[in-house]
Design a protein around this motif. Structure first.
Motif, PDB file in Angstrom:
ATOM      1  N   SER A   3      -8.386   8.841  -6.734  1.00 39.79           N
ATOM      2  CA  SER A   3      -7.107   9.217  -6.153  1.00 39.79           C
ATOM      3  C   SER A   3      -6.131   8.049  -6.218  1.00 39.79           C
ATOM      4  CB  SER A   3      -7.291   9.645  -4.698  1.00 39.79           C
ATOM      5  OG  SER A   3      -7.730   8.540  -3.926  1.00 39.79           O
ATOM      6  N   ALA A   4      -4.887   8.389  -6.016  1.00 35.41           N
ATOM      7  CA  ALA A   4      -3.833   7.381  -5.957  1.00 35.41           C
ATOM      8  C   ALA A   4      -3.161   7.495  -4.600  1.00 35.41           C
ATOM      9  CB  ALA A   4      -2.820   7.613  -7.067  1.00 35.41           C
ATOM     10  N   LEU A   5      -2.698   6.395  -4.101  1.00 36.47           N
ATOM     11  CA  LEU A   5      -2.084   6.355  -2.782  1.00 36.47           C
ATOM     12  C   LEU A   5      -0.757   5.618  -2.891  1.00 36.47           C
ATOM     13  CD1 LEU A   5      -2.333   6.682   0.352  1.00 36.47           C
ATOM     14  CD2 LEU A   5      -3.456   4.461   0.347  1.00 36.47           C
ATOM     15  N   LEU A   6       0.312   6.247  -2.445  1.00 36.27           N
ATOM     16  CA  LEU A   6       1.615   5.604  -2.418  1.00 36.27           C
ATOM     17  C   LEU A   6       1.713   4.793  -1.132  1.00 36.27           C
ATOM     18  CD1 LEU A   6       4.464   5.143  -3.502  1.00 36.27           C
ATOM     19  CD2 LEU A   6       5.153   7.227  -2.301  1.00 36.27           C
ATOM     20  N   VAL A   7       1.911   3.497  -1.295  1.00 36.18           N
ATOM     21  CA  VAL A   7       1.991   2.615  -0.135  1.00 36.18           C
ATOM     22  C   VAL A   7       3.334   1.877  -0.205  1.00 36.18           C
ATOM     23  CG1 VAL A   7       0.916   0.705   1.096  1.00 36.18           C
ATOM     24  CG2 VAL A   7      -0.509   2.300  -0.185  1.00 36.18           C
ATOM     25  N   PRO A   8       4.295   2.289   0.637  1.00 37.60           N
ATOM     26  CA  PRO A   8       5.600   1.633   0.601  1.00 37.60           C
ATOM     27  C   PRO A   8       5.564   0.265   1.298  1.00 37.60           C
ATOM     28  CG  PRO A   8       5.576   3.342   2.261  1.00 37.60           C
ATOM     29  CD  PRO A   8       4.249   3.399   1.569  1.00 37.60           C
ATOM     30  N   PRO A   9       6.557  -0.583   1.018  1.00 37.23           N
ATOM     31  CA  PRO A   9       6.615  -1.873   1.726  1.00 37.23           C
ATOM     32  C   PRO A   9       6.659  -1.624   3.218  1.00 37.23           C
ATOM     33  CG  PRO A   9       8.249  -1.768  -0.030  1.00 37.23           C
ATOM     34  CD  PRO A   9       7.643  -0.398   0.092  1.00 37.23           C
ATOM     35  N   PRO A  10       6.070  -2.415   4.023  1.00 40.14           N
ATOM     36  CA  PRO A  10       5.440  -3.722   3.781  1.00 40.14           C
ATOM     37  C   PRO A  10       3.960  -3.644   3.416  1.00 40.14           C
ATOM     38  CG  PRO A  10       5.603  -3.383   6.133  1.00 40.14           C
ATOM     39  CD  PRO A  10       6.201  -2.156   5.470  1.00 40.14           C
ATOM     40  N   TYR A  11       3.497  -2.542   2.888  1.00 41.21           N
ATOM     41  CA  TYR A  11       2.164  -2.393   2.298  1.00 41.21           C
ATOM     42  C   TYR A  11       1.004  -2.551   3.289  1.00 41.21           C
ATOM     43  CZ  TYR A  11       5.287  -3.744  -1.522  1.00 41.21           C
ATOM     44  OH  TYR A  11       6.341  -3.858  -2.376  1.00 41.21           O
ATOM     45  N   ARG A  12       1.218  -2.338   4.547  1.00 38.72           N
ATOM     46  CA  ARG A  12       0.153  -2.522   5.555  1.00 38.72           C
ATOM     47  C   ARG A  12      -1.063  -1.636   5.303  1.00 38.72           C
ATOM     48  NH1 ARG A  12       4.619  -2.353   9.227  1.00 38.72           N
ATOM     49  NH2 ARG A  12       5.291  -4.489   9.606  1.00 38.72           N
ATOM     50  N   GLU A  13      -0.831  -0.416   4.801  1.00 35.38           N
ATOM     51  CA  GLU A  13      -1.931   0.523   4.579  1.00 35.38           C
ATOM     52  C   GLU A  13      -2.926   0.031   3.529  1.00 35.38           C
ATOM     53  OE1 GLU A  13       1.292   1.432   4.357  1.00 35.38           O
ATOM     54  OE2 GLU A  13       1.608   2.683   6.105  1.00 35.38           O
ATOM     55  N   LEU A  14      -2.510  -0.923   2.706  1.00 36.60           N
ATOM     56  CA  LEU A  14      -3.400  -1.442   1.652  1.00 36.60           C
ATOM     57  C   LEU A  14      -4.679  -2.038   2.221  1.00 36.60           C
ATOM     58  CD1 LEU A  14      -1.294  -3.213  -1.097  1.00 36.60           C
ATOM     59  CD2 LEU A  14      -2.954  -1.396  -1.380  1.00 36.60           C
ATOM     60  N   ARG A  15      -4.581  -2.678   3.350  1.00 33.32           N
ATOM     61  CA  ARG A  15      -5.756  -3.327   3.943  1.00 33.32           C
ATOM     62  C   ARG A  15      -6.814  -2.322   4.365  1.00 33.32           C
ATOM     63  NH1 ARG A  15      -3.591  -8.565   7.264  1.00 33.32           N
ATOM     64  NH2 ARG A  15      -2.181  -9.252   5.642  1.00 33.32           N
ATOM     65  N   GLU A  16      -6.394  -1.074   4.555  1.00 28.22           N
ATOM     66  CA  GLU A  16      -7.317  -0.042   4.999  1.00 28.22           C
ATOM     67  C   GLU A  16      -7.890   0.763   3.829  1.00 28.22           C
ATOM     68  OE1 GLU A  16      -4.867   2.181   7.644  1.00 28.22           O
ATOM     69  OE2 GLU A  16      -4.393   0.393   8.827  1.00 28.22           O
ATOM     70  N   THR A  17      -7.536   0.402   2.619  1.00 26.18           N
ATOM     71  CA  THR A  17      -8.022   1.144   1.454  1.00 26.18           C
ATOM     72  C   THR A  17      -9.028   0.299   0.670  1.00 26.18           C
ATOM     73  OG1 THR A  17      -6.367   0.318  -0.096  1.00 26.18           O
ATOM     74  CG2 THR A  17      -5.764   2.247   1.205  1.00 26.18           C
ATOM     75  N   GLU A  18      -9.678   0.946  -0.237  1.00 23.16           N
ATOM     76  CA  GLU A  18     -10.579   0.257  -1.158  1.00 23.16           C
ATOM     77  C   GLU A  18     -10.062   0.498  -2.567  1.00 23.16           C
ATOM     78  OE1 GLU A  18     -14.676   1.167  -0.529  1.00 23.16           O
ATOM     79  OE2 GLU A  18     -14.471   1.040   1.645  1.00 23.16           O
ATOM     80  N   ALA A  19      -8.830   0.082  -2.802  1.00 20.92           N
ATOM     81  CA  ALA A  19      -8.186   0.303  -4.092  1.00 20.92           C
ATOM     82  C   ALA A  19      -8.906  -0.448  -5.199  1.00 20.92           C
ATOM     83  CB  ALA A  19      -6.728  -0.137  -4.021  1.00 20.92           C
ATOM     84  N   ASP A  20      -9.046   0.210  -6.350  1.00 20.70           N
ATOM     85  CA  ASP A  20      -9.622  -0.439  -7.523  1.00 20.70           C
ATOM     86  C   ASP A  20      -8.557  -1.251  -8.253  1.00 20.70           C
ATOM     87  OD1 ASP A  20     -12.253   0.627  -7.305  1.00 20.70           O
ATOM     88  OD2 ASP A  20     -11.461   2.550  -7.982  1.00 20.70           O
ATOM     89  N   VAL A  21      -7.330  -0.731  -8.271  1.00 22.30           N
ATOM     90  CA  VAL A  21      -6.204  -1.370  -8.935  1.00 22.30           C
ATOM     91  C   VAL A  21      -4.962  -1.049  -8.123  1.00 22.30           C
ATOM     92  CG1 VAL A  21      -4.798  -1.461 -11.041  1.00 22.30           C
ATOM     93  CG2 VAL A  21      -7.255  -1.070 -11.217  1.00 22.30           C
TER      94      VAL A  21
END
Length: 186
Positions: A3-21
């Motif tokens: 899946s892909a996840l749109l994370v707008p600035p300030p990108y806080r949600e990134l820390r809660e994901t396990e993104a590959d790229v």
């Protein structure tokens, strides 16, 4: 990647994901890329920046930060897809305009330009073709298709190239090929 996840600035949600790229689409990478890296915290996913900016300073800044760079309008969806897949196995991709910007920056350093030309002279014409394609983010299979070679032949050529360039892998070989190996620690 499922899946892909749109994370707008300030990108806080990134820390809660396990993104590959992480693909950062932005107008000004100088500002956005630094904010993204800070927000990623301990997440060590590779980053690909997509931006209309193509000036040498911006591209080199992102490159030194360890990310790939695609200039808007200078890549197709297949190239973006290849860049994302390649990033999962440690490859860094650049669109042709981004490669040219990195080369321009390297040429501004006279001693680096000489060293780069010496390294390039070690390669056969076929190996130079392969390095040109590798530096744009293509993998062995895609290079084989473009040059009408088998994937095994391309991989054999890559092994020879790595030995000649004294590189441990494709990313380091590309850095040397683009004349940026001394500017970035691999």
């Amino acid at each position: 990647m499922s899946s892909a996840l749109l994370v707008p600035p300030p990108y806080r949600e990134l820390r809660e994901t396990e993104a590959d790229v992480v693909v950062l689409h932005c107008e000004d990478p100088s500002e956005s890329f630094a904010g993204l890296l800070k927000a990623m915290g301990s997440l060590r996913a590779p980053v690909i920046v997509v931006s209309p900016r193509q000036d040498t300073d911006t591209v080199v800044e992102v490159f030194r930060g360890g990310a790939g760079y695609l200039v808007e309008g200078d890549y197709c969806t297949c190239m973006l897809s290849s860049a994302v897949v390649a990033a999962t196995v440690g490859h860094t991709s650049f669109s042709p305009v981004a490669c040219a910007a990195i080369r321009d920056a390297a040429r501004q350093l006279p001693e680096q330009a000489q060293a780069t030309e010496h390294l390039r002279s070690l390669l056969s014409p076929r190996e130079r073709q392969i390095m040109e394609l590798l530096s744009t983010g293509l993998g062995a299979q895609e290079i084989g298709l473009r040059l009408t070679l088998s994937e095994k032949t391309v991989r054999n050529n890559l092994s020879n190239i790595y030995a000649k360039l004294d590189a441990r892998g494709s990313t380091e070989a590309v850095l040397r090929w683009l004349g940026a190996a001394s500017a970035v620690r691999v």
